[in-house]
Write a protein that holds these residues in place. Sequence first.
Motif: not given
Length: 513
Positions: A318-324, A372-380, A405-407, A416-426
């Motif tokens: 799905h869409w790639v929303n962000h990269l860091a 290194q590169l990290v990408t975040a997407s709408d595919d969860f 968002h990822v950073t 760290a990844s920020s999601s619409f599921d109300n959580s951040i994961k490390l």
Amino acid sequence: MATVLPPPSKRQKTAVAEKARDQQDIDAIPNNLGSVRIHFFDQSTGKPTGSPVAVPVADATVKNLELLLNTLQGNDATERVPYRFTFGAGGQVVDIVNDIYRAVLKPGLTTTEDTISLHYTPQAIFRVRAVSRCSASIPGHGEAILTTSFASSSSSRMVTGSGDSTARIFDTDTGTPLHTLKGHTSWVLVASWSPDDTTIATGSMDNTVRLWDPTTGQPLGQPLKGHTKWVNSIAWEPYHLRQNSTPRLASSSKDATVRTWDTISKRIDLVLTGHKSSVSCVRWGGTGTIYTASHDKTIKLWDSTKGTLISTLSSHAHWVNHLALSTDLVLRTAYHDPTGHPNIPGTEAEKIEKARQRFEKSATVNGRLSEQLVTASDDFTIYLWSTSSTKPLARLLGHQKQVNHVTFSPDGTLIASSSFDNSIKLWNARDGRFLHTLRGHVGPVYMSCFSPDSRLLVSGSKDTTLKVWDVRTGKLREDLPGHRDEVFAVDWSPDGKMVGSGGKDKAVRVWRH
């Protein structure tokens, strides 16, 4: 009639469970395990430090290991450096959080008969204190604040972009507005300081990029026109790659293109075409590669001198929303030292050399220069990539909704990844291993930002709060209410002194310890 006590609340149950867990942790390390041989290796070079040392298992705590390593390196008591230790076995990387026994021996990863190879990474010597209070709430914007960014060199200046078609520069020491940057005719979606702090670039829904002088607040020439739809993201060329003292800028747009600009002549340098949909994010890497993420589900790598496509990374569904990038903070601050030492080089050549040295130190792992590169997407999902391969290093699963968002942490060891599921994961940035879920927000988390010493994380959410988390334990350090509506933008100053935030309530808030 006897009084019936109410059942325990959820908070009481959690407190009891934590107390029981803590009691288990207090259990002493068995005294009958003898000693274990430990060999230290530098994570960045892969070279050993000294010979293997026999250490009693009962005394093999992180604090004692730090003391031992500093002694092996010949550091006296005033020069002691804090370290993070990891153990690798069978492709798995384990962080030594408390001691060798609980991290390595008890789970059966190795035995006391073997020599344990520990890789060490120096942690930031300076410590950032958790922000705990709102020191300034500054009105001024007429619409929601969509982006905020501190200056590269200090925490005393901050720029914000808003839906009222303006950007504003604030003096965060006094909590007052300095300049209003007027010129755009639609929402200002992104604002970014150049690595040397001499220019601010803003991108807008009016399809243009504008450059501003941060000392006067005046525009630097005409707007950069070329995009046919709005500008989503901006990235400055790393300071150590500049040629002929000409800073360049990359902008990505909804029109599916990325353009690089000569900021002196205000002309288009390159047009990178190849994406089939909106380019949501652009980053300019320290090795001269431009990275772009798009709603066409792909990430593309481009040569910044020729404008040619190097490779396409396509694993997302799905869409790639962000990269860091793992070197984001070093590239942002260039030759500025975020630890507060005012040793800015005098000449241009020295500045470029210091920026190059800081980048190479940050990007070197096991003796190899590798971003290194990290990408975040709408595919969860989140994917971790090495720039040397088109196959992902790891697929990071766990979020239940879109990842916005990822950073990377400034030391490059955590994600760290920020999601619409109300959580951040490390996550562990070396192998993508899951570490913690940070729960506490009751609305979607829009973005998060590490402190410059990589020990704390601040997050902004739709639930109107900011929260500061302890990265090592995954526990909440500070809850920061104050905003009256959703928090869209948050940034931690490169020197660690302040956090700036903005959102739907139109007010800029500055937080400090």
